[in-house]
Design an enzyme around this catalytic site. Structure first.
Site, mmCIF file in Angstrom:
data_model
loop_
_atom_site.group_PDB
_atom_site.id
_atom_site.type_symbol
_atom_site.label_atom_id
_atom_site.label_comp_id
_atom_site.label_asym_id
_atom_site.label_seq_id
_atom_site.Cartn_x
_atom_site.Cartn_y
_atom_site.Cartn_z
ATOM 1 N N ASN A 9 60.367 -111.169 44.339
ATOM 2 C CA ASN A 9 60.864 -111.163 45.722
ATOM 3 C C ASN A 9 60.015 -110.145 46.489
ATOM 4 O O ASN A 9 60.211 -108.942 46.359
ATOM 5 C CB ASN A 9 62.349 -110.773 45.741
ATOM 6 C CG ASN A 9 62.883 -110.673 47.161
ATOM 7 O OD1 ASN A 9 62.210 -111.075 48.110
ATOM 8 N ND2 ASN A 9 64.076 -110.138 47.311
ATOM 9 N N TRP A 10 59.087 -110.671 47.274
ATOM 10 C CA TRP A 10 58.145 -109.777 47.969
ATOM 11 C C TRP A 10 58.738 -109.190 49.249
ATOM 12 O O TRP A 10 58.085 -108.382 49.909
ATOM 13 C CB TRP A 10 56.840 -110.525 48.246
ATOM 14 C CG TRP A 10 55.983 -110.640 47.025
ATOM 15 C CD1 TRP A 10 56.200 -110.020 45.825
ATOM 16 C CD2 TRP A 10 54.781 -111.397 46.869
ATOM 17 N NE1 TRP A 10 55.206 -110.352 44.931
ATOM 18 C CE2 TRP A 10 54.320 -111.196 45.553
ATOM 19 C CE3 TRP A 10 54.050 -112.229 47.713
ATOM 20 C CZ2 TRP A 10 53.156 -111.792 45.065
ATOM 21 C CZ3 TRP A 10 52.891 -112.826 47.225
ATOM 22 C CH2 TRP A 10 52.451 -112.610 45.916
ATOM 23 N N LYS A 11 59.926 -109.625 49.617
ATOM 24 C CA LYS A 11 60.596 -109.079 50.817
ATOM 25 C C LYS A 11 59.609 -109.114 51.994
ATOM 26 O O LYS A 11 58.823 -110.050 52.096
ATOM 27 C CB LYS A 11 61.143 -107.678 50.507
ATOM 28 C CG LYS A 11 61.987 -107.680 49.219
ATOM 29 C CD LYS A 11 62.695 -106.392 48.934
ATOM 30 C CE LYS A 11 63.476 -106.534 47.630
ATOM 31 N NZ LYS A 11 64.278 -105.357 47.317
ATOM 32 N N GLU A 100 70.287 -107.005 50.898
ATOM 33 C CA GLU A 100 69.569 -106.551 52.104
ATOM 34 C C GLU A 100 69.916 -107.432 53.303
ATOM 35 O O GLU A 100 69.951 -106.961 54.432
ATOM 36 C CB GLU A 100 68.054 -106.540 51.843
ATOM 37 C CG GLU A 100 67.669 -105.357 50.956
ATOM 38 C CD GLU A 100 66.381 -105.537 50.183
ATOM 39 O OE1 GLU A 100 65.624 -106.491 50.465
ATOM 40 O OE2 GLU A 100 66.136 -104.715 49.277
ATOM 41 N N GLU A 170 72.432 -108.148 41.052
ATOM 42 C CA GLU A 170 71.637 -107.043 41.583
ATOM 43 C C GLU A 170 72.576 -105.947 42.081
ATOM 44 O O GLU A 170 73.061 -106.017 43.225
ATOM 45 C CB GLU A 170 70.774 -107.517 42.754
ATOM 46 C CG GLU A 170 69.710 -108.516 42.374
ATOM 47 C CD GLU A 170 68.538 -108.468 43.355
ATOM 48 O OE1 GLU A 170 67.406 -108.315 42.890
ATOM 49 O OE2 GLU A 170 68.761 -108.561 44.568
ATOM 50 N N GLY A 176 65.543 -100.857 44.663
ATOM 51 C CA GLY A 176 64.549 -100.001 45.314
ATOM 52 C C GLY A 176 64.795 -98.516 45.129
ATOM 53 O O GLY A 176 64.199 -97.691 45.833
ATOM 54 N N GLY A 237 61.541 -106.733 42.757
ATOM 55 C CA GLY A 237 61.031 -106.351 44.070
ATOM 56 C C GLY A 237 59.725 -105.581 43.927
ATOM 57 O O GLY A 237 58.663 -106.162 43.669
HETATM 58 P P1 13P Z 1 63.443 -103.606 43.362
HETATM 59 O O1 13P Z 1 62.872 -104.245 42.103
HETATM 60 O O2 13P Z 1 62.393 -103.067 44.267
HETATM 61 O O3 13P Z 1 64.518 -102.637 43.012
HETATM 62 O O4 13P Z 1 64.134 -104.790 44.189
HETATM 63 C C1 13P Z 1 65.023 -105.639 43.554
HETATM 64 C C2 13P Z 1 65.381 -106.722 44.475
HETATM 65 O O5 13P Z 1 66.024 -106.497 45.485
HETATM 66 C C3 13P Z 1 64.900 -108.063 44.181
HETATM 67 O O6 13P Z 1 65.515 -109.013 44.987
#
Ligand code: 13P
Length: 252
Positions: A9-11, A100, A170, A176, A237
């Site tokens: 998930n590159w957001k 998010e 999650e 994050g 992420g």
């Molecule tokens: P991180 O791996 O950066 O903690 O993010 C996880 C996430 O939100 C994947 O959707």
């Protein structure tokens, strides 16, 4: 045998060049170097790059997912993107329920159920995210919070529609932050989620549905997390933005 899945998930990261060169390099490494792994790999880039990413991945085992869709099909919703639009460029997978989107864009279970319904109408595979906040966990209500998230959304769907779902657990406090759930904490929640699917839809669905873990997974901790009985892969992420780390996670 449950499908093992790894989703990047590159957001809101990576521009056109970064997105396309990462995917091209990933495909090259995965297939030229014939890396041994047992996971279905999915990348979720930003909206503008879904089409090109999908074109680059055509004919490979890599697939592309959208990070969101709007709950309506079309109309006066400035700035939004519909399932029908994504379908028209060949996208067949979508992430829904990410914390998010709940925190920054006020998505609630009612909106999410509408998003689920429109995604199913267009035959999308849905990766549905659930997870508790740190306050929920401190109050020891994390199991009931996750149960209610599913009860108000996914559990409104039919038995047949379960073929279109994977679940991602999650914990919000792990996203994050560098804090992961311990392998046992994650396994306990995954087992609980599987049990909920068993109660709701029976053994066939609960045996088959893939439940992924997300929240600060990296190249160091992935192996132990993925080795847990009810964890069928990860939603990654930060570490998915680094090719070396992502490849190590793929091999975990
Ligand atoms: P991180 O791996 O950066 O903690 O993010 C996880 C996430 O939100 C994947 O959707």
């Amino acid at each position: 045998m449950r499908e093992k899945i790894l989703i990047a998930n590159w957001k809101m990261n990576y521009d056109f060049y970064e997105t396309t060169s990462f995917i091209r390099n990933l495909l090259k490494v995965l297939f030229d170097k014939k890396i041994n792994h047992n996971k279905k790999i999915i990348i979720a880039p930003s909206f503008p790059f879904l089409h090109i990413s999908n074109q680059i991945s055509q004919g490979t085992t890599l697939s592309i997912a959208s990070q969101n869709i709007h709950q309506k099909n079309k109309g006066a919703y400035t700035g939004e993107v519909s399932a029908e639009m994504l379908k028209s460029i060949g996208i067949k997978k979508v992430l829904l329920g990410h914390s998010e989107r709940k925190i920054h864009f006020f998505e609630n279970n009612c909106i999410l159920l509408k998003k689920i319904k429109i995604a199913l109408k267009y035959n999308f595979h849905i990766i549905f995210c659930v997870g508790e906040t740190i306050t929920d966990r401190k109050k020891n209500i994390h199991f009931s919070v996750v149960k209610n998230q599913l009860k108000d959304t996914v559990f409104h769907c039919s038995l047949d529609e379960m073929n279109y779902f994977s679940i991602a657990y999650e914990p919000v406090w792990a996203i994050g932050t560098g804090l992961t759930a311990s392998p046992k904490e994650a396994q306990d929640m995954h087992k609980f989620i599987r049990l909920l699917f068993m109660e709701q839809y029976g053994k066939k669905v609960s045996d088959k549905i893939s439940i992924l873990y997300g929240g600060s997974v990296n190249d160091i901790n992935a192996k132990e997390i993925f080795s847990q009985e009810d964890i069928d892969g990860g939603l990654i992420g930060n570490s998915s933005l680094d090719m070396n780390k992502f490849l190590k996670i793929i091999k975990s």
